[in-house]
Motif scaffolding. Sequence first.
Motif, PDB file in Angstrom:
ATOM      1  N   MET A   1       0.816  -1.207   0.000  1.00  0.00           N
ATOM      2  CA  MET A   1       0.000   0.000   0.000  1.00  0.00           C
ATOM      3  C   MET A   1       0.854   1.263   0.000  1.00  0.00           C
ATOM      4  SD  MET A   1      -3.229  -0.777  -0.146  1.00  0.00           S
ATOM      5  CE  MET A   1      -4.181   0.525   0.627  1.00  0.00           C
ATOM      6  N   GLN A   2       1.943   1.250   0.715  1.00  0.00           N
ATOM      7  CA  GLN A   2       2.809   2.427   0.772  1.00  0.00           C
ATOM      8  C   GLN A   2       3.340   2.789  -0.611  1.00  0.00           C
ATOM      9  OE1 GLN A   2       5.595   1.009   3.648  1.00  0.00           O
ATOM     10  NE2 GLN A   2       4.273   1.493   5.401  1.00  0.00           N
ATOM     11  N   ASP A   3       3.824   1.799  -1.335  1.00  0.00           N
ATOM     12  CA  ASP A   3       4.368   2.070  -2.674  1.00  0.00           C
ATOM     13  C   ASP A   3       3.261   2.357  -3.680  1.00  0.00           C
ATOM     14  OD1 ASP A   3       6.894   1.744  -1.689  1.00  0.00           O
ATOM     15  OD2 ASP A   3       7.198  -0.266  -2.506  1.00  0.00           O
ATOM     16  N   TYR A   4       2.161   1.623  -3.578  1.00  0.00           N
ATOM     17  CA  TYR A   4       1.031   1.854  -4.489  1.00  0.00           C
ATOM     18  C   TYR A   4       0.504   3.272  -4.332  1.00  0.00           C
ATOM     19  CZ  TYR A   4      -3.577   1.197  -6.658  1.00  0.00           C
ATOM     20  OH  TYR A   4      -4.697   1.322  -7.454  1.00  0.00           O
ATOM     21  N   MET A   5       0.215   3.672  -3.102  1.00  0.00           N
ATOM     22  CA  MET A   5      -0.327   5.015  -2.866  1.00  0.00           C
ATOM     23  C   MET A   5       0.692   6.096  -3.203  1.00  0.00           C
ATOM     24  SD  MET A   5      -3.434   4.635  -2.089  1.00  0.00           S
ATOM     25  CE  MET A   5      -4.633   3.547  -1.295  1.00  0.00           C
ATOM     26  N   GLY A   6       1.975   5.780  -3.032  1.00  0.00           N
ATOM     27  CA  GLY A   6       3.003   6.736  -3.414  1.00  0.00           C
ATOM     28  C   GLY A   6       2.998   7.023  -4.900  1.00  0.00           C
ATOM     29  N   THR A   7       2.746   6.004  -5.722  1.00  0.00           N
ATOM     30  CA  THR A   7       2.677   6.241  -7.171  1.00  0.00           C
ATOM     31  C   THR A   7       1.411   7.005  -7.548  1.00  0.00           C
ATOM     32  OG1 THR A   7       1.578   4.132  -7.702  1.00  0.00           O
ATOM     33  CG2 THR A   7       3.974   4.116  -7.630  1.00  0.00           C
ATOM     34  N   VAL A   8       0.320   6.780  -6.804  1.00  0.00           N
ATOM     35  CA  VAL A   8      -0.924   7.511  -7.052  1.00  0.00           C
ATOM     36  C   VAL A   8      -0.730   9.006  -6.814  1.00  0.00           C
ATOM     37  CG1 VAL A   8      -3.290   7.876  -6.220  1.00  0.00           C
ATOM     38  CG2 VAL A   8      -2.457   5.553  -6.609  1.00  0.00           C
ATOM     39  N   ALA A   9       0.090   9.351  -5.830  1.00  0.00           N
ATOM     40  CA  ALA A   9       0.290  10.763  -5.477  1.00  0.00           C
ATOM     41  C   ALA A   9       0.783  11.571  -6.670  1.00  0.00           C
ATOM     42  CB  ALA A   9       1.272  10.870  -4.318  1.00  0.00           C
ATOM     43  N   ALA A  10       1.715  11.018  -7.448  1.00  0.00           N
ATOM     44  CA  ALA A  10       2.230  11.745  -8.614  1.00  0.00           C
ATOM     45  C   ALA A  10       1.182  11.847  -9.710  1.00  0.00           C
ATOM     46  CB  ALA A  10       3.489  11.057  -9.139  1.00  0.00           C
ATOM     47  N   VAL A  11       0.345  10.820  -9.851  1.00  0.00           N
ATOM     48  CA  VAL A  11      -0.748  10.885 -10.822  1.00  0.00           C
ATOM     49  C   VAL A  11      -1.685  12.037 -10.476  1.00  0.00           C
ATOM     50  CG1 VAL A  11      -2.769   9.676 -11.748  1.00  0.00           C
ATOM     51  CG2 VAL A  11      -0.637   8.419 -11.364  1.00  0.00           C
ATOM     52  N   ASP A  12      -2.024  12.130  -9.204  1.00  0.00           N
ATOM     53  CA  ASP A  12      -2.915  13.196  -8.755  1.00  0.00           C
ATOM     54  C   ASP A  12      -2.306  14.575  -9.011  1.00  0.00           C
ATOM     55  OD1 ASP A  12      -5.367  14.024  -7.250  1.00  0.00           O
ATOM     56  OD2 ASP A  12      -3.846  14.851  -5.912  1.00  0.00           O
ATOM     57  N   GLU A  13      -1.028  14.723  -8.740  1.00  0.00           N
ATOM     58  CA  GLU A  13      -0.362  15.996  -8.995  1.00  0.00           C
ATOM     59  C   GLU A  13      -0.385  16.344 -10.481  1.00  0.00           C
ATOM     60  OE1 GLU A  13       2.865  15.800  -5.299  1.00  0.00           O
ATOM     61  OE2 GLU A  13       3.477  15.305  -7.343  1.00  0.00           O
ATOM     62  N   GLY A  14      -0.214  15.321 -11.327  1.00  0.00           N
ATOM     63  CA  GLY A  14      -0.263  15.560 -12.769  1.00  0.00           C
ATOM     64  C   GLY A  14      -1.620  16.053 -13.224  1.00  0.00           C
ATOM     65  N   VAL A  15      -2.681  15.478 -12.663  1.00  0.00           N
ATOM     66  CA  VAL A  15      -4.032  15.941 -12.990  1.00  0.00           C
ATOM     67  C   VAL A  15      -4.192  17.405 -12.595  1.00  0.00           C
ATOM     68  CG1 VAL A  15      -6.492  15.667 -12.448  1.00  0.00           C
ATOM     69  CG2 VAL A  15      -5.068  13.643 -12.852  1.00  0.00           C
ATOM     70  N   GLY A  16      -3.699  17.757 -11.417  1.00  0.00           N
ATOM     71  CA  GLY A  16      -3.792  19.144 -10.974  1.00  0.00           C
ATOM     72  C   GLY A  16      -3.037  20.096 -11.884  1.00  0.00           C
ATOM     73  N   LYS A  17      -1.863  19.681 -12.319  1.00  0.00           N
ATOM     74  CA  LYS A  17      -1.056  20.516 -13.209  1.00  0.00           C
ATOM     75  C   LYS A  17      -1.770  20.737 -14.537  1.00  0.00           C
ATOM     76  CE  LYS A  17       3.689  20.913 -14.973  1.00  0.00           C
ATOM     77  NZ  LYS A  17       5.038  20.284 -14.987  1.00  0.00           N
ATOM     78  N   LEU A  18      -2.392  19.690 -15.054  1.00  0.00           N
ATOM     79  CA  LEU A  18      -3.119  19.816 -16.315  1.00  0.00           C
ATOM     80  C   LEU A  18      -4.353  20.690 -16.158  1.00  0.00           C
ATOM     81  CD1 LEU A  18      -3.614  19.013 -19.278  1.00  0.00           C
ATOM     82  CD2 LEU A  18      -4.912  17.065 -18.414  1.00  0.00           C
ATOM     83  N   LEU A  19      -5.122  20.489 -15.087  1.00  0.00           N
ATOM     84  CA  LEU A  19      -6.324  21.298 -14.874  1.00  0.00           C
ATOM     85  C   LEU A  19      -5.962  22.771 -14.718  1.00  0.00           C
ATOM     86  CD1 LEU A  19      -8.413  19.042 -12.437  1.00  0.00           C
ATOM     87  CD2 LEU A  19      -8.642  19.275 -14.922  1.00  0.00           C
ATOM     88  N   ASP A  20      -4.868  23.050 -14.030  1.00  0.00           N
ATOM     89  CA  ASP A  20      -4.419  24.438 -13.876  1.00  0.00           C
ATOM     90  C   ASP A  20      -4.024  25.029 -15.230  1.00  0.00           C
ATOM     91  OD1 ASP A  20      -4.846  24.261 -11.172  1.00  0.00           O
ATOM     92  OD2 ASP A  20      -2.727  23.995 -10.647  1.00  0.00           O
ATOM     93  N   TYR A  21      -3.381  24.216 -16.064  1.00  0.00           N
ATOM     94  CA  TYR A  21      -2.991  24.689 -17.395  1.00  0.00           C
ATOM     95  C   TYR A  21      -4.226  25.024 -18.229  1.00  0.00           C
ATOM     96  CZ  TYR A  21      -1.608  24.587 -22.268  1.00  0.00           C
ATOM     97  OH  TYR A  21      -1.452  24.910 -23.599  1.00  0.00           O
TER      98      TYR A  21
END
Length: 529
Positions: free
Chosen positions: A319-339
């Motif tokens: 779970m630690q590694d799985y959720m850690g990879t999800v965190a970057a996905v979420d940040e990418g979505v935020g970066k795109l929405l802001d763009y």
Amino acid sequence: MHYIRFLYLVSMLSCGSGFLGNAQQKNPKPNIVYIMSDDHAYQAISAYGHGLNQTPHIDRLAQEGLKFTRATVTNSLCAPSRAVLLTGKHSFVNGKIDNMAKFDWNQDNFAKMLQKHGYQTALIGKIHMDGLPQGFDHSAVLIDQGEYYNPNFVINGHKQQLTGYVTDLTTDMVIDWIDKRDSEKPFCVLYHQKAPHREWLPALRHIQSYTATTYPEPATLFDDFQGRGTAAKSAEMNILNHMNWAGDSKVPPPLMDELGLKEYMKWDKAAYTNNLGRMTEEERKSWDAVYNPIMETFKAQYPNMTSRELLQWRYQRYMQDYMGTVAAVDEGVGKLLDYLKANGLEENTIVIYTSDQGFYLGEHGWFDKRFMYEESLRTPLLIRYPKEIPAGKTSNALVQNLDFAPTLLDFAGVEIPADIQGESFRTLAAGKDSLWRDAVYYTYYEYPSIHMVKRHYGIRTDRYKLIHFYYDVDEWELYDLEKDPNELSNVYEDPDYAAIKKHMTKKLQDVRKKYKDSGQNDARYIPVE
């Protein structure tokens, strides 16, 4: 006099074309951003309320658009799911029944249709299918499963290694392509992340906090599969017994040897060596500074750990590694929405977030997917389009990945071909239509193979689920999802459910007929006598 009339006519036509141009600008075709991560369980999106992690940027799509709570897939496996997305047809029709079967890129797909109607199209990230993608003006795709660190991409047919973390690179390439597009034309980009696919290597910026997090255990982590048939009992997806020690749990191969831990899959140690071997010297130093102490503690504790404690340890590591990879996905979505917002594209862009299927996060003691059980069958689905879709709404409709192609064509004003099997949920999403299908159909073919999930097909309605496992067995399972949401009790032979069983069996026959699935479409299908 005639000359004056001519000038007047020219003037009016000029004004008219100006008004027409303004009208077209006010009502242009929508842009489309289709975001699909790989193996992202709906339980790991905070908008779904499971309390495992926080995904504030993905949640924005739920807050500003529509959240589907019962979106499902037709085949819970990476490549077949992507083929269904592109074609709007079931696996037994588009030919991509499992990860090994070839996908025929020459068949029509919705991106090709959008191209023909003036759309600029791009596919960036993971597609997990051989061959140069067709239907896209630009493609930058990972090879096979791809790599987390310093990955190889095939960019418009040419292999190139990029420097950086794959999730960030994919996001940046999507934004760069949108930024450099022809702004006079609508666009459609498929933004496909590798994460959170196995073997779960988080970005360095996340490893410190996520490896320090303790996750609640699911109620069925220690499931003994009583009350169910052969398929669940024989599947090889158990976190303790079937997850790789090195590649998945990040136990270094030398430590495995020291503790006497055996490889479950022959590529276990190689996965660890290859994945971490892609890091630069500085990246590896940062990684080891966090993971080495974890392994030192494990080394000291292992000799005295019970099987139960070992499963609990491996669950936390997963779970630690799985959720850690999800965190970057979420940040990418935020970066795109802001763009999109910063560049005036927010109002006229449809943004969809989904996954290629669901995933087990310890439920039934499992990782992976494949089964028709809920955690694998259901996928997250959020859609925002301010022009049509009310904000903050929720839908329980049984939509499927089968429906993406016709829905996107509908939004784009493109006629939906008659041979597409999915249905457009455009009016449903807008809250203008409550009529929808009352059952979804599912097939799975990849057996015998990794994880050993038996071949099966079935239907899910609002309350019930009927599954037939075939090929080397002939077993039926029926679940009452209202009374048994964890699917722990097969009531197929329960006399109290005789009428339900009859009704569901007839509905299954009708649905198979509707989609023209005789079973013979799979060359390896062997009907049970």
